[in-house]
Design a protein around this motif. Structure first.
Motif, PDB file in Angstrom:
ATOM      1  N   PHE A  75       0.854  -1.180   0.000  1.00  0.00           N
ATOM      2  CA  PHE A  75       0.000   0.000   0.000  1.00  0.00           C
ATOM      3  C   PHE A  75       0.893   1.233   0.000  1.00  0.00           C
ATOM      4  O   PHE A  75       1.879   1.290   0.724  1.00  0.00           O
ATOM      5  CB  PHE A  75      -0.906   0.008   1.240  1.00  0.00           C
ATOM      6  CG  PHE A  75      -1.795  -1.197   1.326  1.00  0.00           C
ATOM      7  CD1 PHE A  75      -3.013  -1.208   0.688  1.00  0.00           C
ATOM      8  CD2 PHE A  75      -1.403  -2.318   2.037  1.00  0.00           C
ATOM      9  CE1 PHE A  75      -3.843  -2.313   0.751  1.00  0.00           C
ATOM     10  CE2 PHE A  75      -2.215  -3.432   2.116  1.00  0.00           C
ATOM     11  CZ  PHE A  75      -3.435  -3.431   1.463  1.00  0.00           C
ATOM     12  N   ASP A  76       0.525   2.240  -0.788  1.00  0.00           N
ATOM     13  CA  ASP A  76       1.397   3.410  -0.955  1.00  0.00           C
ATOM     14  C   ASP A  76       0.811   4.700  -0.397  1.00  0.00           C
ATOM     15  O   ASP A  76       1.301   5.780  -0.670  1.00  0.00           O
ATOM     16  CB  ASP A  76       1.743   3.598  -2.427  1.00  0.00           C
ATOM     17  CG  ASP A  76       0.523   3.917  -3.283  1.00  0.00           C
ATOM     18  OD1 ASP A  76      -0.591   4.068  -2.738  1.00  0.00           O
ATOM     19  OD2 ASP A  76       0.687   4.017  -4.508  1.00  0.00           O
ATOM     20  N   PRO A 111      -0.187   6.824   8.263  1.00  0.00           N
ATOM     21  CA  PRO A 111      -0.349   5.515   7.613  1.00  0.00           C
ATOM     22  C   PRO A 111      -1.326   4.641   8.398  1.00  0.00           C
ATOM     23  O   PRO A 111      -1.181   4.441   9.591  1.00  0.00           O
ATOM     24  CB  PRO A 111       1.057   4.932   7.630  1.00  0.00           C
ATOM     25  CG  PRO A 111       1.959   6.101   7.778  1.00  0.00           C
ATOM     26  CD  PRO A 111       1.203   7.107   8.587  1.00  0.00           C
ATOM     27  N   MET A 112      -2.343   4.135   7.712  1.00  0.00           N
ATOM     28  CA  MET A 112      -3.446   3.406   8.320  1.00  0.00           C
ATOM     29  C   MET A 112      -3.234   1.904   8.156  1.00  0.00           C
ATOM     30  O   MET A 112      -2.842   1.445   7.092  1.00  0.00           O
ATOM     31  CB  MET A 112      -4.739   3.824   7.615  1.00  0.00           C
ATOM     32  CG  MET A 112      -5.987   3.406   8.301  1.00  0.00           C
ATOM     33  SD  MET A 112      -6.297   4.316   9.814  1.00  0.00           S
ATOM     34  CE  MET A 112      -6.432   5.987   9.223  1.00  0.00           C
ATOM     35  N   ILE A 123      -6.356   1.553  13.715  1.00  0.00           N
ATOM     36  CA  ILE A 123      -4.994   1.201  14.078  1.00  0.00           C
ATOM     37  C   ILE A 123      -4.140   1.858  13.008  1.00  0.00           C
ATOM     38  O   ILE A 123      -4.288   1.569  11.818  1.00  0.00           O
ATOM     39  CB  ILE A 123      -4.770  -0.316  14.119  1.00  0.00           C
ATOM     40  CG1 ILE A 123      -5.727  -0.961  15.117  1.00  0.00           C
ATOM     41  CG2 ILE A 123      -3.315  -0.617  14.481  1.00  0.00           C
ATOM     42  CD1 ILE A 123      -5.701  -2.462  15.097  1.00  0.00           C
ATOM     43  N   ARG A 124      -3.285   2.773  13.428  1.00  0.00           N
ATOM     44  CA  ARG A 124      -2.511   3.544  12.467  1.00  0.00           C
ATOM     45  C   ARG A 124      -1.230   4.022  13.120  1.00  0.00           C
ATOM     46  O   ARG A 124      -1.004   3.829  14.308  1.00  0.00           O
ATOM     47  CB  ARG A 124      -3.316   4.735  11.970  1.00  0.00           C
ATOM     48  CG  ARG A 124      -3.680   5.735  13.053  1.00  0.00           C
ATOM     49  CD  ARG A 124      -4.354   6.962  12.470  1.00  0.00           C
ATOM     50  NE  ARG A 124      -4.915   7.842  13.449  1.00  0.00           N
ATOM     51  CZ  ARG A 124      -4.247   8.722  14.171  1.00  0.00           C
ATOM     52  NH1 ARG A 124      -2.940   8.833  14.040  1.00  0.00           N
ATOM     53  NH2 ARG A 124      -4.867   9.499  15.031  1.00  0.00           N
ATOM     54  N   PHE A 125      -0.408   4.672  12.322  1.00  0.00           N
ATOM     55  CA  PHE A 125       0.796   5.311  12.835  1.00  0.00           C
ATOM     56  C   PHE A 125       0.510   6.789  13.000  1.00  0.00           C
ATOM     57  O   PHE A 125      -0.257   7.375  12.243  1.00  0.00           O
ATOM     58  CB  PHE A 125       1.970   5.075  11.886  1.00  0.00           C
ATOM     59  CG  PHE A 125       2.391   3.632  11.851  1.00  0.00           C
ATOM     60  CD1 PHE A 125       3.320   3.156  12.752  1.00  0.00           C
ATOM     61  CD2 PHE A 125       1.825   2.758  10.943  1.00  0.00           C
ATOM     62  CE1 PHE A 125       3.679   1.816  12.748  1.00  0.00           C
ATOM     63  CE2 PHE A 125       2.180   1.423  10.928  1.00  0.00           C
ATOM     64  CZ  PHE A 125       3.113   0.955  11.838  1.00  0.00           C
ATOM     65  N   GLU A 126       1.123   7.378  13.987  1.00  0.00           N
ATOM     66  CA  GLU A 126       0.961   8.809  14.207  1.00  0.00           C
ATOM     67  C   GLU A 126       1.548   9.556  13.009  1.00  0.00           C
ATOM     68  O   GLU A 126       2.410   9.042  12.299  1.00  0.00           O
ATOM     69  CB  GLU A 126       1.649   9.218  15.517  1.00  0.00           C
ATOM     70  CG  GLU A 126       1.294  10.591  16.016  1.00  0.00           C
ATOM     71  CD  GLU A 126      -0.192  10.824  16.137  1.00  0.00           C
ATOM     72  OE1 GLU A 126      -0.696  11.748  15.478  1.00  0.00           O
ATOM     73  OE2 GLU A 126      -0.874  10.091  16.873  1.00  0.00           O
ATOM     74  N   ASN A 127       1.086  10.753  12.745  1.00  0.00           N
ATOM     75  CA  ASN A 127       1.515  11.537  11.591  1.00  0.00           C
ATOM     76  C   ASN A 127       3.037  11.710  11.573  1.00  0.00           C
ATOM     77  O   ASN A 127       3.626  12.127  12.564  1.00  0.00           O
ATOM     78  CB  ASN A 127       0.829  12.906  11.600  1.00  0.00           C
ATOM     79  CG  ASN A 127       1.047  13.653  10.309  1.00  0.00           C
ATOM     80  OD1 ASN A 127       1.114  13.052   9.239  1.00  0.00           O
ATOM     81  ND2 ASN A 127       1.161  14.963  10.393  1.00  0.00           N
ATOM     82  N   ASN A 128       3.646  11.357  10.434  1.00  0.00           N
ATOM     83  CA  ASN A 128       5.096  11.465  10.239  1.00  0.00           C
ATOM     84  C   ASN A 128       5.883  10.826  11.374  1.00  0.00           C
ATOM     85  O   ASN A 128       6.888  11.358  11.834  1.00  0.00           O
ATOM     86  CB  ASN A 128       5.510  12.926  10.042  1.00  0.00           C
ATOM     87  CG  ASN A 128       4.973  13.472   8.743  1.00  0.00           C
ATOM     88  OD1 ASN A 128       5.105  12.843   7.695  1.00  0.00           O
ATOM     89  ND2 ASN A 128       4.349  14.638   8.799  1.00  0.00           N
ATOM     90  N   SER A 129       5.425   9.673  11.814  1.00  0.00           N
ATOM     91  CA  SER A 129       6.023   8.992  12.959  1.00  0.00           C
ATOM     92  C   SER A 129       6.023   7.489  12.721  1.00  0.00           C
ATOM     93  O   SER A 129       5.308   6.990  11.863  1.00  0.00           O
ATOM     94  CB  SER A 129       5.209   9.337  14.213  1.00  0.00           C
ATOM     95  OG  SER A 129       5.500   8.460  15.262  1.00  0.00           O
TER      96      SER A 129
END
Length: 189
Positions: A75-76, A111-112, A123-129
């Motif tokens: 996934f991009d 990113p999700m 469930i995702r990653f924190e922004n730019n993290s």
């Protein structure tokens, strides 16, 4: 599902071994009972549910990629899998576990890994993290010390236990964060 075995018993697993045919339970859902709502192995572009519930996904922009075992999906940030609205998901009332293998190539705009809008559950990653976050009405985020290293496979999971009102975030089987929830995580109203 693995049967109960004695100390001298063995279980042999064959993934893609030449000359071996796939047993029926790999496609008829018999291996995924006892409350499994959906299991996606991601070996095909459109995610096919391995349970008898047939919660199959439709692909938008994702591509085949090398996985931990066999094929995975790439996934991009502009690609996703969409799953149908299903009463199977609405029947979850007492707790749930969501797990996935992830390989983070770069950080970006949130990113999700998983989202369910009706419950505000992500469930995702924190922004730019590289910090994993469980977004729900009562959010929990992994600490910076638990940030994932880029270009490495991780098994991540989030569990919701409505009986104890606890949410857990796990990375590679290790609980990295526990949070007390104010109420039911699986809110279907």
């Amino acid at each position: 599902q693995a049967p109960l075995v004695a100390s001298n018993d063995y279980i042999w697993a064959y993934w893609g071994k030449d000359g071996q045919s796939r047993p029926p339970y790999t496609t008829n859902g018999a291996a995924w009972t006892n409350g499994c709502v959906a299991v996606w192995h991601m070996g095909q572009t459109n995610a096919v549910d391995s349970t008898t519930n047939l919660n199959n996904g439709a692909a938008t922009g994702n591509t085949n990629a090398a996985g931990v075992i066999g094929t995975a999906q790439g996934f991009d940030g502009n690609s996703w899998l969409r799953f149908p609205t299903s009463t199977n998901f609405d029947s979850i009332t007492s707790g749930v576990t969501i797990a996935a293998w992830v390989y983070l190539r770069t950080v970006g705009n949130y990113p999700m890994v998983f989202t369910r809008a009706v419950d505000r559950l992500e469930i995702r990653f924190e922004n730019n993290s590289r910090q994993l976050k469980l977004e729900s009405p009562d959010s929990v985020q992994a600490d910076a010390a638990d940030a994932l290293v880029l270009s490495r496979w991780y098994h991540i999971a989030a569990t919701f236990d409505d009986a104890s009102n606890l949410q857990r975030l796990l990375i590679n089987g290790r609980v990295v964060k526990v949070n007390a929830a104010a109420g039911s995580t699986m809110n279907h109203s």
